[in-house]
Structure formats: structure tokens, C-alpha cells
Design an enzyme around this catalytic site. Structure first.
Site, PDB file in Angstrom:
ATOM      1  N   GLY A 146      -4.712 122.894  19.001  1.00 52.66           N
ATOM      2  CA  GLY A 146      -5.331 123.455  17.808  1.00 52.66           C
ATOM      3  C   GLY A 146      -6.420 122.643  17.131  1.00 52.66           C
ATOM      4  N   ASN A 171      -9.624 123.336  17.449  1.00 54.38           N
ATOM      5  CA  ASN A 171     -10.553 124.346  16.914  1.00 54.38           C
ATOM      6  C   ASN A 171      -9.997 124.956  15.634  1.00 54.38           C
ATOM      7  OD1 ASN A 171     -13.114 125.033  18.522  1.00 54.38           O
ATOM      8  ND2 ASN A 171     -11.586 124.661  20.123  1.00 54.38           N
ATOM      9  N   MET A 193      -3.550 131.214  25.386  1.00 52.93           N
ATOM     10  CA  MET A 193      -3.522 131.188  26.852  1.00 52.93           C
ATOM     11  C   MET A 193      -3.023 132.491  27.483  1.00 52.93           C
ATOM     12  SD  MET A 193      -4.858 128.335  27.283  1.00 52.93           S
ATOM     13  CE  MET A 193      -4.602 127.967  29.003  1.00 52.93           C
ATOM     14  N   ARG A 194      -3.386 133.612  26.887  1.00 50.13           N
ATOM     15  CA  ARG A 194      -2.963 134.886  27.468  1.00 50.13           C
ATOM     16  C   ARG A 194      -4.123 135.875  27.502  1.00 50.13           C
ATOM     17  NH1 ARG A 194       2.727 135.213  27.837  1.00 50.13           N
ATOM     18  NH2 ARG A 194       3.507 133.225  27.065  1.00 50.13           N
ATOM     19  N   LEU A 203      -5.635 139.404  26.988  1.00 47.43           N
ATOM     20  CA  LEU A 203      -5.302 140.521  26.098  1.00 47.43           C
ATOM     21  C   LEU A 203      -5.484 141.844  26.822  1.00 47.43           C
ATOM     22  CD1 LEU A 203      -6.890 139.400  22.718  1.00 47.43           C
ATOM     23  CD2 LEU A 203      -4.666 138.817  23.709  1.00 47.43           C
ATOM     24  N   HIS A 222     -14.899 129.382  24.545  1.00 47.79           N
ATOM     25  CA  HIS A 222     -14.689 128.944  25.933  1.00 47.79           C
ATOM     26  C   HIS A 222     -15.489 127.667  26.179  1.00 47.79           C
ATOM     27  CE1 HIS A 222     -13.829 129.405  30.184  1.00 47.79           C
ATOM     28  NE2 HIS A 222     -15.098 129.102  30.415  1.00 47.79           N
ATOM     29  N   ASP A 278     -13.440 141.400  25.602  1.00 49.88           N
ATOM     30  CA  ASP A 278     -13.216 142.755  26.117  1.00 49.88           C
ATOM     31  C   ASP A 278     -12.203 142.668  27.250  1.00 49.88           C
ATOM     32  OD1 ASP A 278     -14.623 141.755  28.250  1.00 49.88           O
ATOM     33  OD2 ASP A 278     -16.469 142.863  27.839  1.00 49.88           O
ATOM     34  N   LYS A 327     -16.699 118.807  20.409  1.00 49.71           N
ATOM     35  CA  LYS A 327     -17.410 118.574  19.145  1.00 49.71           C
ATOM     36  C   LYS A 327     -18.355 119.726  18.843  1.00 49.71           C
ATOM     37  CE  LYS A 327     -16.814 113.698  18.836  1.00 49.71           C
ATOM     38  NZ  LYS A 327     -16.989 112.659  19.861  1.00 49.71           N
ATOM     39  N   GLU A 350     -17.843 122.800  20.049  1.00 49.79           N
ATOM     40  CA  GLU A 350     -16.979 123.962  19.795  1.00 49.79           C
ATOM     41  C   GLU A 350     -16.651 124.076  18.309  1.00 49.79           C
ATOM     42  OE1 GLU A 350     -13.536 124.560  22.308  1.00 49.79           O
ATOM     43  OE2 GLU A 350     -14.395 123.366  23.906  1.00 49.79           O
TER      44      GLU A 350
HETATM   45  C1  GRF Z   1     -10.795 124.651  23.839  1.00 47.14           C
HETATM   46  O1  GRF Z   1     -11.499 123.864  24.743  1.00 47.14           O
HETATM   47  C2  GRF Z   1     -11.252 126.085  23.888  1.00 47.14           C
HETATM   48  O2  GRF Z   1     -12.604 126.213  24.205  1.00 47.14           O
HETATM   49  C3  GRF Z   1     -10.403 126.653  25.005  1.00 47.14           C
HETATM   50  O3  GRF Z   1      -9.155 126.033  24.835  1.00 47.14           O
HETATM   51  C4  GRF Z   1      -9.317 124.779  24.202  1.00 47.14           C
HETATM   52  C5  GRF Z   1      -8.450 124.795  22.988  1.00 47.14           C
HETATM   53  O4  GRF Z   1      -8.444 123.540  22.357  1.00 47.14           O
HETATM   54  N1  GRF Z   1     -10.363 128.099  24.953  1.00 47.14           N
HETATM   55  P1  GRF Z   1      -7.794 123.379  20.925  1.00 47.14           P
HETATM   56  O5  GRF Z   1      -6.357 123.884  21.047  1.00 47.14           O
HETATM   57  O6  GRF Z   1      -8.594 124.182  19.965  1.00 47.14           O
HETATM   58  O7  GRF Z   1      -7.841 121.921  20.644  1.00 47.14           O
END
Ligand code: GRF
Length: 205
Positions: free
Chosen positions: A12, A14, A92-93, A95, A111, A143, A174, A176
Site C-alpha cells: 500500500g 500508493n 491482485m485480481r 475484475l 501499472h 476494462d 516515486k 507512481e
Molecule cells: C505498484 O507497483 C503498482 O503499480 C502495481 O502494484 C504495486 C503496488 O504497490 N499495480 P503498493 O502496494 O502501492 O506499494
């Protein structure tokens, strides 16, 4: 103020950036809830620390997706919290219909590669192994394709000669943290149009 929800399965970071940017006013949204398919996700802990509603929702029997009845429960929880925009951040799923239909055009994902290069998993290693000189990150609409929806924001970072997947991932992360907020603000503002695959900013002057 519009309501967002973050769906996260893991550490987490992000989510953390989103929380901090809501708190410091650069992200113009109310973080209504954080939902995880993993009881032990650090993301849930991060939410609780900031007094944000943290919800574990049983993911059911499948590993990489949610069976319809289970996914419907995710839909209901999001609707109960009046969520306007669903932000996937390391969820991680894949949709499927219940969520995609209930929140059509209102689900976005981040991503860690420059799509359409390197969709899927372990993409920092894939980028390194391929030998690209730049990689980066992408925020896109979700989508029914994997990492394939219209691109909202991207940022590029250089790939250095002495990179490892971990070092590259750190440099990408960083960016992201920065572009996810930018993308959420844009989508919530409604000041864009989708022309084919292109997300184009519109001006209301
Ligand atoms: C990130 O690299 C995001 O781009 C990908 O999964 C990772 C999640 O990282 N979809 P975090 O859990 O936000 O640290």
C-alpha cells in the site's frame, strides 16, 4: 467533494501517497474506504492509522479473480460508501462483469510499466530483461482486458546499466505516487473526453 475508494492487496505505498495527498489538499477527493482481499494487507493498517475505513472482504474460492457472488459483495460495499471512483492500487485480481458494469468508466488502475509494453506481473524484471532504456508507470481506465484500458497519465524513468528489478521498481514507484494523484484529480474533475483510445483533457474556459 467526490468519494474515492482504494482497493489494495499488499503493502500500500500508493495508498499511502493518496492518503497524504488527500490530507495535504493536493488530491481533491474524500477517501471513503479502503478495501482489501487480504486480511493482513499493510494497506489496511495504513488506512486505520489515518482513521480511514478499512474493510477486508473475503475473496472467495479463486486466486486471481472473484466469483460473481463475491464480486457483487464488493459492488455493494462500494455503493454503500457512495463511491464515485474506484482506484486499484496493487489489487491482485482481475475484475469481471459485476464490478465493471456497476462502475463502468469509473475504475482506474496503476501499472508499473509504460503500457502497452509489459502488461501483467513482474514487469520491472521484464523491462530490464528486454533491455529497454526507459520504463515508467501508467494510470489507465480498467476494462475487461488486462492492463489494456485507455491511458490517463504516464511517466517515464531511465533504466540504468546497474539496475536490478528492485532498484528500477523503486525509481518507478516515486513516479507512481505522483501520477496517481494527478490522474485521480483529472478523472474526478470530469475535464476529459475519450476519443477512441485517447483520453484527452478538455478545457472549460
Ligand atoms: C505498484 O507497483 C503498482 O503499480 C502495481 O502494484 C504495486 C503496488 O504497490 N499495480 P503498493 O502496494 O502501492 O506499494
Amino acid at each position: 467533494m467526490k468519494n474515492i475508494a482504494v482497493l489494495a492487496s499488499g503493502r500500500g505505498t500508493n495508498l499511502q501517497a493518496i492518503i497524504e495527498n488527500v490530507e495535504n489538499g493536493t488530491l481533491h477527493a474524500n477517501l471513503a474506504c479502503v478495501i482489501s482481499d487480504n486480511e493482513n494487507a499493510k494497506a489496511l493498517e495504513r488506512a486505520r492509522k489515518h482513521n480511514i475505513k478499512a474493510i477486508y472482504l473475503d475473496p472467495g474460492p479463486k486466486k486471481t479473480w472473484l466469483i460473481p457472488e463475491v464480486e457483487q459483495n464488493y459492488v455493494k460495499t462500494l455503493q454503500d460508501h457512495n463511491v464515485d471512483l474506484v482506484c486499484l492500487a496493487g489489487f491482485m485480481r482481475i475484475l469481471k462483469k459485476p464490478l465493471l458494469d456497476a462502475f463502468a468508466g469509473r475504475i482506474i488502475n496503476i501499472h508499473p510499466a509504460l503500457l502497452p509494453s509489459f502488461p501483467g506481473l513482474n514487469v520491472q524484471k521484464k523491462a530490464l530483461d528486454w533491455g529497454v532504456k526507459f520504463s515508467g508507470c501508467t494510470v489507465h481506465f480498467v476494462d475487461d482486458t488486462v492492463d489494456g484500458g485507455p491511458i490517463i497519465v504516464q511517466a517515464a524513468v531511465p533504466v540504468l546499466d546497474d539496475d536490478t528489478p528492485e532498484k528500477l521498481a523503486e525509481r518507478i514507484l516515486k513516479e507512481e505516487w505522483r501520477i496517481y494523484t494527478e490522474a485521480i484529480n483529472l478523472v474526478l474533475s470530469g475535464k476529459y473526453k475519450i476519443d477512441g483510445r485517447r483520453v484527452i483533457k478538455t478545457d472549460d474556459r
